[in-house]
Scaffold this active site. Structure first.
Site, mmCIF file in Angstrom:
data_model
loop_
_atom_site.group_PDB
_atom_site.id
_atom_site.type_symbol
_atom_site.label_atom_id
_atom_site.label_comp_id
_atom_site.label_asym_id
_atom_site.label_seq_id
_atom_site.Cartn_x
_atom_site.Cartn_y
_atom_site.Cartn_z
ATOM 1 N N THR A 57 -30.414 -10.436 27.028
ATOM 2 C CA THR A 57 -31.483 -10.233 25.818
ATOM 3 C C THR A 57 -31.100 -11.512 24.856
ATOM 4 O O THR A 57 -29.993 -11.403 24.433
ATOM 5 C CB THR A 57 -31.338 -8.881 25.376
ATOM 6 O OG1 THR A 57 -31.837 -8.076 26.161
ATOM 7 C CG2 THR A 57 -32.259 -8.551 24.203
ATOM 8 N N GLU A 95 -34.257 -27.939 19.099
ATOM 9 C CA GLU A 95 -33.911 -28.463 17.980
ATOM 10 C C GLU A 95 -34.723 -29.897 17.697
ATOM 11 O O GLU A 95 -35.056 -30.321 18.840
ATOM 12 C CB GLU A 95 -32.511 -29.028 17.715
ATOM 13 C CG GLU A 95 -31.486 -27.686 17.949
ATOM 14 C CD GLU A 95 -31.368 -27.060 19.371
ATOM 15 O OE1 GLU A 95 -31.769 -27.850 20.294
ATOM 16 O OE2 GLU A 95 -31.318 -26.048 19.433
#
Ligand code: 8IG
Length: 289
Positions: free
Chosen positions: A110, A210
């Site tokens: 997760t 990013e």
């Protein structure tokens, strides 16, 4: 087997004069993990597991090199897990017999960016600890800042910078993260494969990659690998007293380095192409843990 004693373990549930930390109280994340571990033992028929592995992007094809699968359970059959959300991650946990040991292999994780909260991110790690695992191998797929790390290069994680701004630990439990990524296990890995490089892993919250300016910041603060996982899990593993090995698979050059845009399909393809090397690597490392 290198189980690290938690520095606060002695006062857990101990003196009434001390603030109790890290105690397994009812409804605590640790109690939920205990419940999951009990159900796991029931469903797999394996009372105790020894080593846990979390397979990140690109690592799934390596699973068969670990040993013979003795059972596979859906995470959703255990208390506290929710369904897997990312293509290339299946919500399964496999029990694998490797020599004399039982491996607990998470075929998915997760991620923090799913927004389910930090306890959901580290529930698998806590379940592994409750199932008996003294060591955890955290793998991931990530971006690399060194141009010599071509897609498909495995890199040992030497340390991390956690840019999520979060901790899996609640309360005044000041867990030491010195040597979080076991130097003993890293040295062992380099004996197995002397070509293995190492680097500092920087976790961003994601799910976007990013900007080139952010990668410039990563370089400035001493990072070499960028990804969206692992650091919170490593912290939770250390809190639970486990020894941690982290291995990144560099699947792409970090943003702005190659001049090409990043995409998830390329990431999965780099993983597929590197599968046999990663399988060989894990297959040789795990028996020596
Ligand atoms: I695979 O370049 C993979 N995961 N944050 N940046 C971040 N996560 C990643 C990247 C990357 N590649």
């Amino acid at each position: 087997m290198g189980r690290i004693r938690h520095p606060f373990a002695d006062i857990s549930g101990g003196s009434p004069h001390r603030t109790t930390v890290c105690r397994v109280t009812q409804d605590s994340p640790q109690q939920l993990a205990q419940d999951a571990a009990e159900k796991l033992a029931e469903l797999t028929g394996v009372d105790r597991h020894d080593v846990a592995l979390v397979l990140g992007s690109g690592w799934l094809p390596a699973v068969d090199a670990l040993g013979e699968a003795t059972a596979e359970v859906a995470t959703t059959d255990l208390p506290g897990f929710s369904a897997a959300a990312v293509a290339g991650h299946s919500g399964k946990i496999r029990s694998v017999r490797a020599g004399e040991r039982n491996l607990l292999v998470f075929l998915s994780r997760t991620h923090y960016y799913e927004g389910k909260g930090v306890d959901a991110v580290v529930h698998g790690v806590r379940t592994a600890a409750a199932a008996g695992c003294g060591t955890i191998v955290l793998t991931n797929g990530c971006g690399g800042l060194k141009e010599t790390w071509t897609p498909g290069t495995p890199v040992l994680i030497s340390d991390h910078i956690n840019l999520t701004g979060r901790s899996p630990i609640a309360g005044a439990n000041f867990v030491d993260l010195t040597d979080l990524y076991s130097s003993r296990l890293r040295a062992m890995c380099r004996e197995v494969d002397p070509s293995l490089d190492e680097g500092v892993y920087v976790q961003f919250p994601g799910p976007h990659y990013e900007t080139p300016a952010e990668i410039g910041m990563v370089r400035a603060i001493g990072g070499h690998l960028v990804g969206m996982s692992t650091t919170l899990e490593a912290i939770a593993a250390r809190e639970a007293g486990m020894e941690v090995l982290g291995i990144s698979l560099v699947t792409n050059l970090a943003a702005g380095i190659s001049g090409e845009p990043l995409n998830h399909a390329e990431v999965l393809e780099a993983g597929r192409a590197a599968a046999s090397r990663m399988g060989d690597l894990l297959g040789r490392i795990v028996p020596r843990i």
